[in-house]
Design an enzyme around this catalytic site. Structure first.
Site, PDB file in Angstrom:
ATOM      1  CD  GLU A   1       6.971  16.452  42.843  1.00 27.81           C
ATOM      2  OE1 GLU A   1       5.557  15.444  42.137  1.00 27.81           O
ATOM      3  OE2 GLU A   1       7.416  16.682  42.850  1.00 27.81           O
TER       4      GLU A   1
ATOM      5  CD  GLU B   1       6.254  17.940  36.876  1.00 24.98           C
ATOM      6  OE1 GLU B   1       6.408  16.268  37.752  1.00 24.98           O
ATOM      7  OE2 GLU B   1       4.618  17.214  37.120  1.00 24.98           O
TER       8      GLU B   1
HETATM    9  P1  C2E Z   1       5.177  12.652  38.287  1.00 25.91           P
HETATM   10  O1  C2E Z   1       5.079  12.365  39.530  1.00 25.91           O
HETATM   11  O2  C2E Z   1       4.261  13.374  37.439  1.00 25.91           O
HETATM   12  O3  C2E Z   1       6.991  12.603  37.999  1.00 25.91           O
HETATM   13  C1  C2E Z   1       6.782  13.057  36.741  1.00 25.91           C
HETATM   14  C2  C2E Z   1       7.322  11.946  35.346  1.00 25.91           C
HETATM   15  O4  C2E Z   1       7.728  13.165  34.544  1.00 25.91           O
HETATM   16  C3  C2E Z   1       8.614  11.243  35.486  1.00 25.91           C
HETATM   17  O5  C2E Z   1       8.264  10.544  35.080  1.00 25.91           O
HETATM   18  C4  C2E Z   1       8.814  12.000  34.510  1.00 25.91           C
HETATM   19  O6  C2E Z   1      10.476  10.863  34.174  1.00 25.91           O
HETATM   20  C5  C2E Z   1       8.461  12.511  33.507  1.00 25.91           C
HETATM   21  N1  C2E Z   1       9.445  13.579  32.933  1.00 25.91           N
HETATM   22  C6  C2E Z   1       9.654  15.148  34.021  1.00 25.91           C
HETATM   23  N2  C2E Z   1      10.297  15.397  32.839  1.00 25.91           N
HETATM   24  C7  C2E Z   1      10.513  15.084  31.305  1.00 25.91           C
HETATM   25  C8  C2E Z   1      10.271  15.267  30.360  1.00 25.91           C
HETATM   26  O7  C2E Z   1      10.616  16.419  30.192  1.00 25.91           O
HETATM   27  N3  C2E Z   1       9.638  14.595  29.077  1.00 25.91           N
HETATM   28  C9  C2E Z   1       8.618  13.701  29.676  1.00 25.91           C
HETATM   29  N4  C2E Z   1       8.068  12.994  28.757  1.00 25.91           N
HETATM   30  N5  C2E Z   1       8.529  13.091  30.635  1.00 25.91           N
HETATM   31  C10 C2E Z   1       9.259  14.221  31.788  1.00 25.91           C
HETATM   32  P2  C2E Z   1       8.030   9.051  35.558  1.00 25.91           P
HETATM   33  O8  C2E Z   1       9.636   8.788  36.497  1.00 25.91           O
HETATM   34  O9  C2E Z   1       8.076   7.824  34.901  1.00 25.91           O
HETATM   35  O10 C2E Z   1       7.171   8.716  36.660  1.00 25.91           O
HETATM   36  C11 C2E Z   1       6.051   8.135  35.963  1.00 25.91           C
HETATM   37  C12 C2E Z   1       4.911   9.050  37.486  1.00 25.91           C
HETATM   38  O11 C2E Z   1       4.893   7.955  38.318  1.00 25.91           O
HETATM   39  C13 C2E Z   1       5.346   9.815  38.523  1.00 25.91           C
HETATM   40  O12 C2E Z   1       4.690  11.294  37.588  1.00 25.91           O
HETATM   41  C14 C2E Z   1       4.356   9.799  39.267  1.00 25.91           C
HETATM   42  O13 C2E Z   1       2.891  10.274  39.377  1.00 25.91           O
HETATM   43  C15 C2E Z   1       4.849   7.996  39.704  1.00 25.91           C
HETATM   44  N6  C2E Z   1       5.190   8.067  40.528  1.00 25.91           N
HETATM   45  C16 C2E Z   1       7.296   7.986  40.043  1.00 25.91           C
HETATM   46  N7  C2E Z   1       7.902   7.507  41.058  1.00 25.91           N
HETATM   47  C17 C2E Z   1       6.769   7.761  42.519  1.00 25.91           C
HETATM   48  C18 C2E Z   1       7.134   6.781  43.530  1.00 25.91           C
HETATM   49  O14 C2E Z   1       7.979   6.780  44.145  1.00 25.91           O
HETATM   50  N8  C2E Z   1       5.798   6.857  44.137  1.00 25.91           N
HETATM   51  C19 C2E Z   1       4.664   7.235  44.176  1.00 25.91           C
HETATM   52  N9  C2E Z   1       3.563   7.538  44.557  1.00 25.91           N
HETATM   53  N10 C2E Z   1       4.398   7.131  43.052  1.00 25.91           N
HETATM   54  C20 C2E Z   1       5.513   7.686  41.606  1.00 25.91           C
HETATM   55 CA    CA Z   2       5.879  13.993  40.400  1.00 30.00          CA
HETATM   56 CA    CA Z   3       4.068  15.644  38.363  1.00 29.11          CA
END
Ligand code: C2E
Ligand code: CA
Ligand code: CA
Length: 678
Positions: free
Chosen positions: A550, A637
């Site tokens: 991604e 998403e």
């Molecule tokens: P992302 O890649 O857009 O991941 C989706 C985020 O949206 C995730 O937050 C997920 O928990 C959240 N999400 C999914 N469904 C819903 C929903 O129905 N409602 C709401 N309010 N949120 C939802 P998360 O896990 O806090 O991650 C935030 C961001 O951090 C990610 O956005 C991504 O950009 C980054 N991230 C997370 N893990 C990694 C990683 O291993 N490597 C990198 N480079 N970035 C990461």
């Molecule tokens: Ca993502």
């Molecule tokens: Ca995303």
């Protein structure tokens, strides 16, 4: 207090060249004093030797008289008459009794017995002559006095007068008498009842004193030349030192002051500052997109611009303020202000003026401010402890919070920024150890099919389970990692974790669900990225096909050619590529056209807000249509509501990721779900 004074003195001695100069001057003055004393003594001795000659003559005369009287049995009068025949004409003799009544006088004058001295000018010891000396009685009273007070200064004065008057064409100018006076000297005889006095001239000619003056001149030259040379030397070393200091404090690009100077000078200003009605602010002034400016107009033009900014700041700051270039197009300023508002107002004006500094060229500036706490103004000790460098970085942090925000150009550092800064520091201090200790955990958020409601995929999301802070969401540390570059290490770790999981699933005979993993845009500067990811996945023996990478849209704004090349290679290796957060920020439909993307992830903002629901649905519908036409799969998403799922199912959306179905969960929980799902 005493200690402070001591330290100040020490610093003065260490830093300053003046103690050496003072010592040198004292040394030279002592030398001059010694030599002058010596020369003066020598000069005095020269004059005294003339007096000694007279005294010597008197002694010889006495011996002659004694000899004539004792050996030849002559009376004192006969003897003196006999001796007188041998004397030159102007040398008179007289005989007195013990009460100094004249008994016989040979010559026109007699001595003034009232004024009698043991004359000597042998400076500085003033050794007295053995025999008394007297002036002529028939001279004027003042003259008689002056004759007895024969002084060396007087002789030198006369010599110099003569020197300036005399014509050097006259060959005999050296023989010209400067002093010619007659003295009576008491002649030592061994005859009680009588006293004999002898009159002789004391003549000092120009030649005698000339050599004295010559000696003084030589002394002056001998001492003066090295003194002048040494002074020239010291002076040039001071000038050199100044030049070195200038060099040390000069910025190589702007030619103005550099950062070392700023740190030192700011501290000095703050320590000397007394007006408690005012406060100081440390400012980080930044030119936005300086790199782009250089790319457009060339680095020469870029440097010229920095010089102009330096010149502008020089005339914009007041006394008791300072500034310097920190790095690239960042300047540090120490400004005095009466309030936060006044400081902001002044800076705003500066920023506006700066935009017009180069005609016909577009540029913009932003600034972060750190207001030194008023308490810091009260005590000098507190002010001395201010870490200017750290405070400047706080100002930078304040400016950093505006990054990407439209229309905001000035930000004052506050408690919230401080907390963020402290957090950032903490993250940076602990991240390495956390990675080694396995504190970063792989969580999976399932992706569901909107119609069958079965798990058809998952997104790998990181969670930091810290032993001290508990579970830390990615939003708290990913931006910090992206800033310091640690994100590439974390991404590697996560890709490895996903690959490991996939091979475990294979071993456990579990269903091979495609898993997507985030690859930060920071990675897309490495030419061998595709190869690197391939190696990582291969090291766990996982299939490439089940792994989706991604990329956020911002990755598509960098070096497009390199990005295209990496994506093509990744595709060749068999990975699936998805564009994350499509629709957020500045969407570029061109990217869809040019890049080999397999999956489009609609940004969750499409599904937020009730006001424009209908318009949003149209956009989603059309985007899905567009993606389908381009043979891409669509993931929606952030889906939290049943009606959203129904709408997306109607539109033919391929996958749903959202809290409606499930939140991100640990791998074990996910495995359970998959088993139940089957
Ligand atoms: P992302 O890649 O857009 O991941 C989706 C985020 O949206 C995730 O937050 C997920 O928990 C959240 N999400 C999914 N469904 C819903 C929903 O129905 N409602 C709401 N309010 N949120 C939802 P998360 O896990 O806090 O991650 C935030 C961001 O951090 C990610 O956005 C991504 O950009 C980054 N991230 C997370 N893990 C990694 C990683 O291993 N490597 C990198 N480079 N970035 C990461
Ligand atoms: Ca993502
Ligand atoms: Ca995303």
């Amino acid at each position: 207090m005493k200690n402070q004074k001591k330290q100040k003195r020490k610093r003065f001695y260490k830093k300053s060249i003046w103690p050496s100069i003072v010592l040198f001057v004292i040394f030279m003055a002592s030398c001059a004093g010694l030599v002058t004393t010596f020369v003066a003594s020598f000069q005095g001795y020269l004059v005294d030797s003339k007096i000694s000659d007279i005294q010597e003559d008197a002694r010889n005369l006495g011996r002659m008289i004694d000899f004539n009287r004792n050996e030849k049995g002559k009376t004192i009068f006969e003897t003196v008459s006999y001796v007188q025949a041998y004397l030159e004409e102007e040398k008179s003799i007289c005989i007195t009794n013990e009460r100094e009544q004249i008994l016989q006088q040979i010559g026109d004058t007699v001595p003034d017995f009232e004024r009698t001295e043991h004359i000597s000018i042998f400076a500085p010891f003033r050794v007295r002559t053995p025999y008394r000396m007297m002036p002529d009685l028939d001279l004027r009273k003042e003259k008689r006095d002056s004759i007895l007070k024969l002084s060396f200064q007087e002789i030198v004065r006369r010599s110099l007068e003569e020197l300036s008057d005399s014509s050097y064409e006259d060959d005999r100018w050296m023989e010209k008498p400067l002093y010619h006076e007659y003295y009576w000297v008491e002649v030592p005889i061994k005859n009680p009842g009588y006293r004999v006095y002898y009159r002789d001239a004391l003549t000092i000619v120009q030649k005698d004193v000339f050599f004295m003056n010559l000696a003084v001149l030589i002394e002056l030259v001998l001492l003066g030349v090295p003194t002048v040379l040494l002074f020239v030397n010291v002076w040039s070393s001071i000038a050199m030192q100044k030049r070195m200091v200038n060099l040390l404090y000069q910025d190589p690009v702007t030619g103005g002051r550099n950062w070392i100077y700023f740190l030192e000078h700011s501290k000095k200003i703050l320590c000397q500052f007394r007006n408690t009605n005012h406060t100081y602010a440390i400012v980080n002034l930044h030119m936005i997109r300086y790199q782009d400016y250089c790319a457009c107009y060339g680095s020469r033009e870029g440097e010229e611009l920095l010089q102009k900014i330096d010149g502008f700041l020089r005339i914009s700051i007041d006394r008791g303020e300072t500034f310097a270039r920190f790095a690239k197009a960042d300047f540090g300023l120490l400004l005095r202000s009466s309030s936060k508002e006044q400081c902001e107002k002044r800076l705003k004006k500066m920023l506006v003026e700066l935009t017009g500094i180069k005609k016909d060229k577009m540029m913009s500036f932003s600034a972060g401010i750190y207001l030194l706490h008023p308490a810091a103004n009260s005590k000098r000790e507190k002010r001395r402890q201010i870490n200017i460098d750290q405070v400047y970085h706080f100002a930078c942090a304040a400016r950093g919070t505006m990054r990407g925000k439209e229309g905001e150009y000035i930000k004052v550092f506050d408690q919230q920024i401080l907390q963020e800064q402290l957090w950032k520091n903490k993250v940076e201090e602990t991240m390495e150890a956390a990675l080694l200790n396995g504190e970063f955990k792989l969580y999976l958020q399932p992706k569901y099919h909107p119609v069958t409601e079965k798990i058809v995929g998952a997104e790998a999301l990181v969670r930091w389970i810290s032993p001290t802070d508990g579970m830390i969401p990615p939003g708290r540390f990913i931006p910090v990692f992206e800033e310091n570059g640690f994100i590439t290490r974390l991404d590697d770790y996560m890709i490895g974790a996903v690959a490991k999981l996939k091979s475990e699933w294979k071993l456990m005979g579990l269903k091979q669900i495609p898993v997507s993993v985030n690859v930060s845009r920071v990675n897309f500067v490495k030419e061998d990225l595709a190869e690197h990811i391939c190696h990582l996945v291969d090291s766990y023996g996982a299939d490439h096909a089940g792994i989706e990478l991604e990329l956020t849209e911002s990755a598509f704004f960098g070096n497009k050619e390199l990005l295209l090349q990496i994506l093509k290679e990744l595709k060749l290796y068999g990975f699936t590529i998805s564009m994350d957060d499509f629709g957020a920020g500045y969407s570029s439909l061109n990217s869809l056209k040019d890049l080999p993307i397999d999956v489009l992830k609609l940004d969750m903002d499409f599904f937020r807000g009730e006001d424009e629901k209908q318009r949003g649905e149209i956009v989603v519908k059309e985007t899905i249509r567009l993606a389908k036409a381009l043979h891409m799969k669509i993931v929606a998403e952030g889906i939290e509501k049943k009606e959203q799922v129904e709408f997306l199912a109607e539109q033919g959306c391929d996958m749903i990721q959202g809290y409606y179905f499930a939140k991100p969960m640990p791998v074990e929980e996910f495995n359970e779900r998959v088993k139940q799902d089957c």
